[in-house]
Design an enzyme around this catalytic site. Structure first.
Site, PDB file in Angstrom:
ATOM      1  N   VAL A  62       0.135  16.047  49.843  1.00  0.00           N
ATOM      2  CA  VAL A  62       1.175  15.213  49.235  1.00  0.00           C
ATOM      3  C   VAL A  62       2.351  16.087  48.799  1.00  0.00           C
ATOM      4  CG1 VAL A  62       1.687  13.664  47.289  1.00  0.00           C
ATOM      5  CG2 VAL A  62      -0.567  13.620  48.342  1.00  0.00           C
ATOM      6  N   CYS A  63       3.573  15.563  48.971  1.00  0.00           N
ATOM      7  CA  CYS A  63       4.762  16.215  48.417  1.00  0.00           C
ATOM      8  C   CYS A  63       5.717  15.116  47.957  1.00  0.00           C
ATOM      9  CB  CYS A  63       5.413  17.161  49.422  1.00  0.00           C
ATOM     10  SG  CYS A  63       6.173  16.328  50.835  1.00  0.00           S
ATOM     11  N   ARG A  64       6.996  15.409  47.860  1.00  0.00           N
ATOM     12  CA  ARG A  64       7.948  14.409  47.382  1.00  0.00           C
ATOM     13  C   ARG A  64       8.183  13.309  48.415  1.00  0.00           C
ATOM     14  NH1 ARG A  64      13.398  14.016  47.968  1.00  0.00           N
ATOM     15  NH2 ARG A  64      14.459  12.720  46.454  1.00  0.00           N
ATOM     16  N   GLY A  66       7.104  13.789  52.112  1.00  0.00           N
ATOM     17  CA  GLY A  66       6.238  13.896  53.290  1.00  0.00           C
ATOM     18  C   GLY A  66       6.532  15.075  54.188  1.00  0.00           C
ATOM     19  N   MET A  90       5.479  11.187  47.252  1.00  0.00           N
ATOM     20  CA  MET A  90       5.481  10.568  45.932  1.00  0.00           C
ATOM     21  C   MET A  90       6.599   9.541  45.783  1.00  0.00           C
ATOM     22  SD  MET A  90       2.805  11.520  44.351  1.00  0.00           S
ATOM     23  CE  MET A  90       3.099  11.022  42.656  1.00  0.00           C
TER      24      MET A  90
END
Length: 98
Positions: A62-64, A66, A90
């Site tokens: 997971v990141c901000r 993708g 996110m």
């Protein structure tokens, strides 16, 4: 590379499924909220901390948005790990955060 949407990850969590989530955002980003139970390993440290991970487990990256999680997933996959990228990151997460 396998992918799941943020809604699919949330549904799995709500069903009580044990997930291994790695948030590759920077520490200050994670401080604003992360998926409950997610482990923070910033993208720049994945290469150096991959020995902390278990190749028998499947990890959701997971990141901000993708992008960074996709890069982390490709790196780990090239080292024999089972990984899934959460598309949308996110920014798409509507579930609880901690």
């Amino acid at each position: 590379m396998k992918t799941l949407t943020a809604n699919e990850v949330e549904t799995l969590l709500n069903k009580g499924k044990e997930l291994h989530i790695i948030d590759v955002r920077e520490t200050d980003e994670v401080a604003e909220g992360k998926i409950p139970g997610a482990i923070n390993i910033p993208l720049g440290l994945i290469e150096f901390r991959k020995q902390e991970l278990d190749k028998s487990k499947e990890y959701i990256m997971v990141c901000r948005s993708g992008g960074r999680s996709s890069r982390a997933a490709q790196l780990l996959e090239s080292h024999g790990f089972q990984v899934i990228n959460m598309t949308g990151g996110m920014l798409s997460w509507e579930g609880q955060t901690e």
